[in-house]
Scaffold this motif. Structure first.
Motif, mmCIF file in Angstrom:
data_model
loop_
_atom_site.group_PDB
_atom_site.id
_atom_site.type_symbol
_atom_site.label_atom_id
_atom_site.label_comp_id
_atom_site.label_asym_id
_atom_site.label_seq_id
_atom_site.Cartn_x
_atom_site.Cartn_y
_atom_site.Cartn_z
ATOM 1 N N ASP A 310 0.921 -1.279 -0.094
ATOM 2 C CA ASP A 310 0.112 0.000 0.020
ATOM 3 C C ASP A 310 0.921 1.372 -0.163
ATOM 4 O O ASP A 310 0.449 2.118 -0.621
ATOM 5 N N GLU A 311 1.767 1.252 0.782
ATOM 6 C CA GLU A 311 2.760 2.456 1.007
ATOM 7 C C GLU A 311 3.479 2.584 -0.518
ATOM 8 O O GLU A 311 3.706 3.629 -0.851
ATOM 9 N N THR A 312 3.927 1.649 -0.773
ATOM 10 C CA THR A 312 4.546 1.795 -2.233
ATOM 11 C C THR A 312 3.885 2.343 -3.303
ATOM 12 O O THR A 312 4.283 3.158 -4.141
ATOM 13 N N LYS A 313 2.663 1.996 -3.233
ATOM 14 C CA LYS A 313 1.712 2.506 -4.099
ATOM 15 C C LYS A 313 1.481 4.075 -4.043
ATOM 16 O O LYS A 313 1.345 4.939 -4.868
ATOM 17 N N ARG A 314 1.168 4.338 -2.520
ATOM 18 C CA ARG A 314 0.878 5.639 -2.185
ATOM 19 C C ARG A 314 1.955 6.482 -2.196
ATOM 20 O O ARG A 314 1.718 7.794 -2.657
ATOM 21 N N PHE A 315 3.209 6.024 -2.189
ATOM 22 C CA PHE A 315 4.365 7.165 -2.176
ATOM 23 C C PHE A 315 4.746 7.058 -3.740
ATOM 24 O O PHE A 315 5.847 7.554 -4.289
ATOM 25 N N LYS A 316 4.089 6.532 -4.730
ATOM 26 C CA LYS A 316 4.194 6.383 -6.114
ATOM 27 C C LYS A 316 5.484 5.806 -6.447
ATOM 28 O O LYS A 316 6.243 6.274 -7.424
#
Lengths: 357, 508
Positions: A310-316
Motif C-alpha cells: 500500500d505504501e509503495t503505491k501511495r508513495f508512487k
C-alpha cells in the motif's frame, strides 16, 4: 530483394550450427544440476558474504552444500552489490532460482511481472538510525528541511525513509532526496556533501565524521520485513528440492535464534565486514534473536507485506497494482516446522508487531 | 537461605570474637590494648595476603577468556598498527603508481589471424613477391586514462577528463604509401581522446529520474548513429560498418559537444533508466583528430533518439530510434589532380538508426547517407564517374553515398548484466562471467549512388559484405571473435571473395 535473400541464405544456413554452441546448463526433470541463490547484498569491498539472517548463517555453515552433496547438486551463491534491483535483474534474465529481498524491490519486481513465491521470512524489527555529518547543527529532522538526504533508491531503505519522514510529518518533497549507493552515501556523509541519511552509524561515529541525529530502537511499523522467495517455474518443477532448501534454512534459523549462540553468530556474520562485530552487538542488543530471525508468516508478516504494498503505491514507487493474494506459499515452511518439531518455537506477533498472547 | 563464610572471613570472625570475649572480662590496660591492636593488624595483614593469593590462583584459570586488555596489550596492538601504517606508507611511496587526481587506466588490444580466398598486398610491403593469403596481425592497441578533476558527491557537477592513445599498424595507401618494407613495418601511435567533460545535471548522483546534461570539450568521438559512437569493446563484428570510414563519421573530431536527455522513464525495481528523448549538439573543426581546422568554417552535429518508455520486463525494453545529422565545409579538390586549388564545398551526413537489445535478442539497423560537393563538368548531369572533373571547373555537383547495416544477434550469459558483471558481483577471486553471442550482419556501402554501371566509366563502387560471426565474452574484458565475411562487388571487374578473421580482443 531476391538478391538479398540469396546473399543471406548462406548466412541463415550458418544458423543451423547454433545448436553446436555452448548452451545454458540443462537439468533432468527430477532434479536441477545447480541451485542458484542470490543475496541482495555483498560484503565490504565485494566480499561474497552476508550477515544478519538465517540465510546468511546457512551460507556460512555451508548447510545447503552439505544437504545436496549426495545428489551432486551444486549450490551457486550470488552476492549482489547492486542490492535488490540487481536481484530483480538477475531473476528477469533467468539467472537465479531463490533470493532474499527487502520489501521495496520485491514489490516493484512483482509489479512489473516477476513471478515468484514467498516461502520464508528472513528478518524483522531492529533499529533505525538517522545520521548527520559531525559538524551538522541540526537538532531535529525539521532542521534538515530543504536539505539533501541520501538513500539508495529502489531498495528497502527508500521505503523505510519514506515511513520515517511521514511519521515526522514530512514527505520526500520536503527534502532533496538523492540516490547514492551504500559506499558513496557514507563517503558523502563524511564529506558533508549530503545533510543526512538513514544508515548504520557506528563506523562513521567512531571515525568522528558523523553523529546520530535520532534513533528509533524498535518500531515494527517503520522497519521492513526481509523475505526469501523461489521462482515459480523452479517451484513447480522441483517442489521436493524447494522443501529441502526451506527445511535446511529453518534448521539454521533455529540455530540463529538461540541466545547461547549470540556471540558466535555475531562473530560469524561480521566476516562480511560491512557491519562489524560491535555493530551487530549494538544494533541487536535490544532484541531477542528469535524475534528478529523468525521465519514465520504470522499476522505481522502478512500485514507488513500488505502495508508495504500500500505504501509503495501511495508513495508512487510502483506504476502497477500488486496483489498479495497467492503470493505467500506457506506449505514448505509449515512442513519444515512440523518435521523439525518447531511448530511453537517462534512466537507469533499481531499485525502491529505486538507479541500474541 | 544458606549462610556460608569464606575461609578468610571465618578466621577474621574468630579473631574478632576472641578479642570481643576478652574485652567483656576486665578493663584492659593501655599497653594491653596496644598489644591487641598490633596482633589484630598482623592478623588482618595475614588475611589480606591469603585473599590476594586466593584471587590470583582463581583468576589464573580463566585468564585466557576473561582477562581485560591491559596497557601492555594496547601498547603491543598500537605497535602493530604503527608498523602497518609505516608499511602502507612505504609501499605507497615506493611501489605504487600515483597520480595527482583519481585516475583509471584502461586499454584494449586485438591480436588477429585472418585468411582470405583472394591474396592481397595491401598494408604490407609492395615489394613482396607474392600476395599473402593469410596473416597474423595486431590491428589495434589503445591505452586511456580517465578520472575526476573535481568530484561533487552531492550534485554530481563533476569535472571529468579522458586522455587516450591508440596504436595502429601503418596501412595507409593514400597519404603515405608503404613502398618499402621499412615503412610497412612502422606503426602509428596517436592521441585519440583528449577532452574534459562537465556535468550540469548528473542523474547517476542526483537520481535516475533526473535528466542528464553534460558538455565535452576537446578531441572525442562524435555523435553520429550507433556504430560510430561505440567503442571497440562493445562492437559485435570485428570490422566496422563500411559507412563509418566511408563517410568519416567514426573519426574523432575536436570541438564542443553538449549531450543530454529528457524525461527519463525509470524502473527502480531494476535500476533501469530509459530516457524518452536523448539529444546531442556540437560544433567541431570537422578536419579530424590532431590537427587545426583546415578551413574557415565549422562543422555542426546533431542527434536525437527516442527510447520506448516501458518497464524493464517489457518486450519493448531498449527499443530506440535515432536520427543524426552533420553539416560542414570541406576542401573540394579536383579528382586525380596533382596540384589543386581547393575551394570550400559542402559536406553533409544524414543518419537513421534503430536499436533493440532485449536480452537474449538484439538487433541494430543503420542507414547513413553522405552528400559531398565535387567538381563536375556538367551541372545538369549527376556527379557520376564521367562527369566528375579532374580540374577545378568552377562548377560543383554533389556526390551521394549511402550505407546500410543490419545486425542481428542472440546473446546469452551474464556479461552484459549490471548485476553480474565484474563490479556487480561480490567475489573473492577473479570473476569470469561468460557470454555467448552468435550474430549475422549485412553491410552495404555505395560510395557514389550515381555510379550504377557494372563496368565502364560510371562503374559502381557498391560492395555488400555479409558476415556470420560468433563472440565469446570471458574474463570480463576479453572476447574471442570469429567472423566469416563474404565480399560481393557490384563492379564485375572485381572478384568476390571471402575471408575468415579470428581474433582475441583483450582489455584491462
Amino acid at each position: 530483394m531476391k538478391k538479398i535473400v540469396n546473399k543471406l541464405s548462406w548466412l541463415l544456413g550458418a544458423l543451423t550450427l547454433l545448436p553446436l554452441l555452448p548452451q545454458p546448463a540443462q537439468a533432468d526433470e527430477g532434479k536441477p544440476t545447480e541451485i542458484r541463490i542470490a543475496f541482495s547484498s555483498a560484503g565490504a569491498s565485494g566480499r561474497p558474504l552476508a550477515g544478519g539472517s538465517s540465510l546468511a548463517t546457512t551460507h556460512l555453515h555451508a548447510a545447503l552444500e552439505e544437504e545436496f552433496k549426495k545428489d551432486n547438486i551444486k549450490i551457486k551463491w550470488f552476492f549482489n552489490v547492486g542490492a535488490g534491483p540487481a536481484t530483480n535483474e538477475q531473476f528477469a534474465n533467468k539467472l537465479i532460482d531463490f533470493a532474499s529481498h527487502g520489501d521495496l524491490p520485491l514489490i516493484v519486481g512483482r509489479s512489473t511481472g516477476l513471478k515468484h513465491k514467498l516461502i520464508l521470512g528472513q528478518g524483522r524489527f531492529g533499529e533505525i538510525v538517522f545520521v548527520v555529518p559531525a559538524n551538522s547543527e541540526a537538532k531535529t529532522l525539521a532542521d534538515l528541511k530543504g536539505k539533501k538526504i541520501g538513500v539508495t533508491k529502489g531498495t528497502a531503505g527508500q521505503l523505510t525513509l519514506a515511513r520515517v519522514l511521514e511519521k515526522n510529518g514530512f514527505t520526500e518533497r520536503d527534502f532533496k532526496v538523492i540516490s547514492l549507493d551504500a559506499a558513496t552515501l557514507k563517503a558523502a556523509l563524511a564529506t558533508g556533501d549530503i545533510d543526512g541519511a538513514i544508515v548504520k552509524p557506528y563506523d562513521l561515529v567512531s571515525r568522528g565524521v558523523a553523529k546520530i541525529l535520532f534513533k528509533v530502537s524498535r518500531d515494527p511499523k517503520l522497519t521492513s520485513i526481509s523475505n526469501f522467495w523461489v521462482g515459480e517455474e523452479f517451484e513447480k518443477k522441483y517442489p521436493d528440492i524447494v522443501q529441502r532448501v526451506v527445511t535446511t534454512i529453518v534448521k539454521e534459523a533455529k540455530f540463529s535464534s538461540e541466545e547461547k549462540n549470540r556471540t558466535e553468530l555475531m562473530q560469524l556474520w561480521s566476516r562480511q565486514a560491512t557491519d562489524t562485530y560491535l555493530d551487530y552487538v549494538e544494533t541487536w542488543k535490544n532484541d531477542k534473536l528469535r524475534e528478529r530471525i523468525s521465519p514465520l508468516f504470522d499476522e505481522y508478516y502478512v500485514a507488513s507485506l500488505q502495508k508495504a504494498v500500500d505504501e509503495t503505491k501511495r508513495f508512487k514507487l510502483i506504476r502497477h497494482d500488486v496483489d498479495v493474494k497467492g503470493w505467500i506459499e506457506p506449505k514448505y515452511l509449515n512442513n519444515a516446522l512440523k518435521e523439525l518439531k518447531l511448530e511453537h518455537y517462534w512466537d507469533e506477533f499481531d499485525k502491529d508487531g505486538n507479541l500474541k498472547k | 537461605m544458606k549462610f556460608k563464610l569464606k575461609a578468610g572471613n571465618q578466621i577474621l570472625a574468630l579473631a574478632l570474637f576472641a578479642y570481643a570475649g576478652t574485652s567483656f572480662g576486665a578493663t584492659p590496660s593501655t599497653q594491653e590494648l596496644q598489644q591487641q591492636i598490633e596482633e589484630l593488624k598482623s592478623t588482618v595483614e595475614l588475611l589480606g595476603q591469603q585473599v590476594k593469593a586466593g584471587k590470583s590462583s582463581s583468576s589464573g584459570a580463566a585468564a585466557s577468556t576473561s582477562e581485560p586488555a591491559n596497557k601492555d596489550d594496547i601498547s603491543g596492538l598500537r605497535a602493530d598498527l604503527e608498523n602497518y601504517k609505516y608499511d602502507v606508507q612505504r609501499l605507497r611511496d615506493y611501489k605504487t603508481a600515483q597520480t595527482n587526481r583519481t585516475t583509471t587506466i584502461t586499454g584494449s588490444t586485438q591480436v588477429r589471424f585472418n585468411a582470405t580466398t583472394t591474396g592481397t598486398s595491401t598494408g604490407a610491403a609492395t615489394t613482396q613477391s607474392t600476395a599473402r593469403a593469410s596473416s597474423f596481425d595486431i590491428p589495434l592497441s589503445t591505452i586511456a586514462f580517465a578520472g575526476n578533476l573535481f568530484k561533487d558527491y552531492g550534485e554530481g557537477h563533476n569535472l571529468d577528463y579522458k586522455v587516450g592513445f591508440a596504436y595502429a599498424k601503418e596501412s595507409s595507401t593514400t597519404s603515405v604509401t608503404p613502398t618499402t618494407t621499412t615503412l610497412a613495418a612502422t606503426s602509428l601511435f596517436n592521441l585519440q581522446d583528449a577532452y574534459i567533460q562537465y556535468g550540469f545535471i548528473n542523474p547517476a548522483v542526483t537520481g535516475l529520474e533526473d535528466a542528464n546534461l553534460n558538455l565535452s570539450f576537446g578531441q572525442q568521438l562524435t555523435v553520429f548513429g550507433l556504430e560510430a559512437q561505440t567503442t571497440d569493446e562493445l562492437k559485435p563484428a570485428i570490422n566496422a560498418a563500411q559507412f563509418v570510414s566511408g563517410l568519416g563519421v567514426g573519426t574523432r573530431q575536436i570541438g564542443l559537444i553538449l549531450r543530454g536527455d529528457y524525461s527519463p522513464y525509470v524502473d527502480y525495481g531494476f535500476n533501469y533508466r530509459a530516457p524518452l528523448l536523448e539529444y546531442a549538439v556540437g560544433v567541431t573543426n570537422g578536419s579530424g583528430p590532431n590537427q587545426s581546422d583546415n578551413n574557415s568554417q565549422k562543422d555542426y552535429l546533431a542527434r536525437i533518439a527516442v527510447t520506448a518508455p516501458v518497464d524493464y520486463t517489457s518486450w519493448l525494453r531498449e527499443l530506440k530510434f535515432g536520427l543524426s545529422y552533420q553539416t560542414g565545409e570541406k576542401n573540394v579538390l579536383a579528382s586525380g589532380a596533382t596540384v589543386t586549388t581547393p575551394v570550400d564545398g559542402k559536406s553533409e551526413r544524414y543518419g537513421f538508426d534503430i536499436y533493440y537489445n532485449h536480452l537474449p535478442f538484439g538487433a541494430t539497423y543503420e542507414y547513413a547517407q553522405g552528400r559531398d560537393d565535387s567538381f563536375v563538368t556538367n551541372l545538369n548531369q549527376p556527379a557520376s564517374g564521367s562527369n566528375i572533373a579532374t580540374t577545378n571547373t568552377g562548377k560543383t555537383g554533389q556526390i551521394r553515398s549511402v550505407g546500410q547495416t543490419l545486425t542481428l544477434f542472440y546473446t546469452w550469459g551474464e556479461q552484459w548484466l549490471k548485476s553480474s558483471n565484474g563490479t556487480g558481483q561480490g567475489k573473492y577471486d577473479d570473476w569470469w562471467p561468460k557470454t555467448y553471442q552468435p550474430f549475422l550482419r549485412y553491410d552495404s556501402w555505395d560510395a557514389n549512388t550515381d555510379n550504377t554501371a557494372a563496368s565502364g566509366t560510371n562503374v559502381t563502387g557498391k560492395i555488400d559484405i555479409s558476415t556470420v560471426g560468433f563472440n565469446l565474452f570471458f574474463a570480463e574484458t576479453t572476447k574471442f571473435q570469429v567472423n566469416l565475411n563474404d565480399y560481393h562487388y557490384y563492379n564485375h571487374a572485381k572478384t568476390n571473395y571471402q575471408d575468415l578473421i579470428v581474433q582475441f580482443q583483450f582489455g584491462f
